[in-house]
Design a protein around this motif. Structure first.
Motif, PDB file in Angstrom:
ATOM      1  N   VAL A   6      18.636  10.834 -26.921  1.00 23.15           N
ATOM      2  CA  VAL A   6      19.223  12.001 -26.280  1.00 23.15           C
ATOM      3  C   VAL A   6      20.664  11.625 -25.948  1.00 23.15           C
ATOM      4  N   LEU A   7      21.608  12.211 -26.686  1.00 23.26           N
ATOM      5  CA  LEU A   7      23.024  11.893 -26.537  1.00 23.26           C
ATOM      6  C   LEU A   7      23.687  12.945 -25.663  1.00 23.26           C
ATOM      7  N   VAL A   8      24.430  12.499 -24.681  1.00 21.15           N
ATOM      8  CA  VAL A   8      25.093  13.394 -23.737  1.00 21.15           C
ATOM      9  C   VAL A   8      26.587  13.406 -24.063  1.00 21.15           C
ATOM     10  N   TYR A   9      27.101  14.576 -24.432  1.00 26.13           N
ATOM     11  CA  TYR A   9      28.519  14.747 -24.732  1.00 26.13           C
ATOM     12  C   TYR A   9      29.144  15.622 -23.658  1.00 26.13           C
ATOM     13  N   GLN A  10      30.361  15.281 -23.287  1.00 25.64           N
ATOM     14  CA  GLN A  10      31.080  16.107 -22.324  1.00 25.64           C
ATOM     15  C   GLN A  10      32.573  15.875 -22.494  1.00 25.64           C
ATOM     16  N   GLN A  11      33.351  16.799 -21.974  1.00 22.74           N
ATOM     17  CA  GLN A  11      34.797  16.627 -22.008  1.00 22.74           C
ATOM     18  C   GLN A  11      35.199  15.628 -20.944  1.00 22.74           C
ATOM     19  N   GLU A  12      36.167  14.792 -21.286  1.00 23.70           N
ATOM     20  CA  GLU A  12      36.734  13.923 -20.266  1.00 23.70           C
ATOM     21  C   GLU A  12      37.686  14.801 -19.458  1.00 23.70           C
ATOM     22  N   VAL A  13      37.599  14.695 -18.153  1.00 19.35           N
ATOM     23  CA  VAL A  13      38.322  15.611 -17.271  1.00 19.35           C
ATOM     24  C   VAL A  13      39.201  14.842 -16.297  1.00 19.35           C
ATOM     25  N   GLY A  68      39.904   3.609 -29.330  1.00 19.59           N
ATOM     26  CA  GLY A  68      39.395   4.960 -29.152  1.00 19.59           C
ATOM     27  C   GLY A  68      38.259   5.306 -30.090  1.00 19.59           C
ATOM     28  N   PRO A  69      37.757   6.510 -29.919  1.00 15.81           N
ATOM     29  CA  PRO A  69      36.620   6.965 -30.727  1.00 15.81           C
ATOM     30  C   PRO A  69      37.066   7.318 -32.135  1.00 15.81           C
ATOM     31  N   PHE A  70      36.088   7.419 -33.032  1.00 14.62           N
ATOM     32  CA  PHE A  70      36.366   7.747 -34.431  1.00 14.62           C
ATOM     33  C   PHE A  70      36.836   9.188 -34.577  1.00 14.62           C
ATOM     34  N   ALA A  71      36.132  10.107 -33.969  1.00 13.54           N
ATOM     35  CA  ALA A  71      36.427  11.530 -34.147  1.00 13.54           C
ATOM     36  C   ALA A  71      37.400  12.026 -33.079  1.00 13.54           C
ATOM     37  N   VAL A  72      38.216  12.974 -33.474  1.00 15.34           N
ATOM     38  CA  VAL A  72      39.080  13.639 -32.516  1.00 15.34           C
ATOM     39  C   VAL A  72      38.355  14.913 -32.097  1.00 15.34           C
ATOM     40  N   THR A  73      37.956  14.975 -30.851  1.00 17.11           N
ATOM     41  CA  THR A  73      37.155  16.087 -30.371  1.00 17.11           C
ATOM     42  C   THR A  73      37.363  16.239 -28.878  1.00 17.11           C
ATOM     43  N   LYS A  74      37.051  17.406 -28.362  1.00 17.97           N
ATOM     44  CA  LYS A  74      37.180  17.617 -26.923  1.00 17.97           C
ATOM     45  C   LYS A  74      36.030  16.989 -26.161  1.00 17.97           C
ATOM     46  N   GLU A  75      34.838  16.970 -26.774  1.00 19.16           N
ATOM     47  CA  GLU A  75      33.689  16.352 -26.133  1.00 19.16           C
ATOM     48  C   GLU A  75      33.487  14.968 -26.722  1.00 19.16           C
ATOM     49  N   VAL A  76      33.183  14.025 -25.837  1.00 14.63           N
ATOM     50  CA  VAL A  76      32.958  12.645 -26.267  1.00 14.63           C
ATOM     51  C   VAL A  76      31.583  12.194 -25.801  1.00 14.63           C
ATOM     52  N   ARG A 102      24.953  21.300 -18.253  1.00 14.99           N
ATOM     53  CA  ARG A 102      25.636  22.471 -17.696  1.00 14.99           C
ATOM     54  C   ARG A 102      27.127  22.475 -17.984  1.00 14.99           C
ATOM     55  N   TRP A 103      27.729  21.324 -18.280  1.00 18.18           N
ATOM     56  CA  TRP A 103      29.158  21.296 -18.573  1.00 18.18           C
ATOM     57  C   TRP A 103      29.466  20.628 -19.911  1.00 18.18           C
ATOM     58  N   GLY A 104      28.452  20.089 -20.559  1.00 21.21           N
ATOM     59  CA  GLY A 104      28.662  19.414 -21.832  1.00 21.21           C
ATOM     60  C   GLY A 104      27.606  19.813 -22.837  1.00 21.21           C
ATOM     61  N   THR A 105      27.318  18.939 -23.760  1.00 20.17           N
ATOM     62  CA  THR A 105      26.326  19.170 -24.800  1.00 20.17           C
ATOM     63  C   THR A 105      25.356  18.005 -24.802  1.00 20.17           C
ATOM     64  N   VAL A 106      24.086  18.294 -24.945  1.00 20.94           N
ATOM     65  CA  VAL A 106      23.069  17.256 -25.048  1.00 20.94           C
ATOM     66  C   VAL A 106      22.418  17.384 -26.421  1.00 20.94           C
ATOM     67  N   GLU A 107      22.520  16.337 -27.199  1.00 24.66           N
ATOM     68  CA  GLU A 107      21.945  16.312 -28.545  1.00 24.66           C
ATOM     69  C   GLU A 107      20.656  15.496 -28.510  1.00 24.66           C
ATOM     70  N   VAL A 108      19.619  16.020 -29.120  1.00 22.39           N
ATOM     71  CA  VAL A 108      18.340  15.312 -29.207  1.00 22.39           C
ATOM     72  C   VAL A 108      18.093  14.992 -30.670  1.00 22.39           C
ATOM     73  N   ARG A 109      17.852  13.724 -30.943  1.00 22.47           N
ATOM     74  CA  ARG A 109      17.640  13.308 -32.323  1.00 22.47           C
ATOM     75  C   ARG A 109      16.494  12.306 -32.371  1.00 22.47           C
ATOM     76  N   PRO A 110      15.534  12.497 -33.278  1.00 25.61           N
ATOM     77  CA  PRO A 110      14.453  11.516 -33.388  1.00 25.61           C
ATOM     78  C   PRO A 110      15.018  10.147 -33.770  1.00 25.61           C
ATOM     79  N   ALA A 111      14.492   9.113 -33.148  1.00 23.85           N
ATOM     80  CA  ALA A 111      14.873   7.742 -33.493  1.00 23.85           C
ATOM     81  C   ALA A 111      13.980   7.269 -34.631  1.00 23.85           C
ATOM     82  N   MET A 112      14.542   6.464 -35.524  1.00 22.68           N
ATOM     83  CA  MET A 112      13.785   5.958 -36.660  1.00 22.68           C
ATOM     84  C   MET A 112      13.256   4.570 -36.322  1.00 22.68           C
TER      85      MET A 112
END
Length: 137
Positions: A6-13, A68-76, A102-112
């Motif tokens: 479960v990956l939690v993404y949010q904007q750095e503020v 820094g991170p690989f991708a340029v994005t608003k949410e990290v 509530r302020w970011g994105t939560v991604e759920v991905r099955p682990a292998m």
């Protein structure tokens, strides 16, 4: 039971908004407690800001190291959970409880699992001994 990342993404503020988010910590503490009590929480970590990140890419045999991170994005990527749930529906239900949704994105991905990872590699033609599963776990 299967494991889900479960990956939690949010904007750095700015610091003021971050302080407001920090006041939500009791919600995280309660969530973590209840996930542990239910036997679902395998692991959880919060990550430092992207200012502390280093990315590595190997292209054409050359290693590139950049700040820094690989991708340029608003949410990290801000953190992650590893949950052991009966199915995806249960993992999604638990992920929706994460206050950062509530302020970011939560991604759920099955682990292998390691044995599945090994089988996928073998199906692709990799010649691996059975004990290689111990090196992947």
């Amino acid at each position: 039971m299967s494991q889900y990342m479960v990956l939690v993404y949010q904007q750095e503020v700015d610091p003021a908004e971050q302080a407001e988010r920090e006041r939500e910590m009791p919600l995280f503490v309660e969530l973590h407690r209840s996930l542990r009590e239910a036997g679902l929480l395998v692991g959880v970590q919060r990550l430092h800001s992207t200012e502390t990140a280093t990315s590595i890419r190997v292209r054409g045999g050359e290693t590139e190291i950049t700040d820094g991170p690989f991708a340029v994005t608003k949410e990290v990527l801000a953190g992650y959970y590893i949950l052991e749930c009966g199915d995806l529906d249960e993992a999604l239900k638990q992920a929706a409880r994460i206050p950062a949704a509530r302020w970011g994105t939560v991604e759920v991905r099955p682990a292998m699992p390691a044995d599945e990872w090994l089988n996928v590699a073998r199906e692709a033609g990799a010649d691996l001994p059975d004990e290689a599963v111990n090196d992947l776990a």
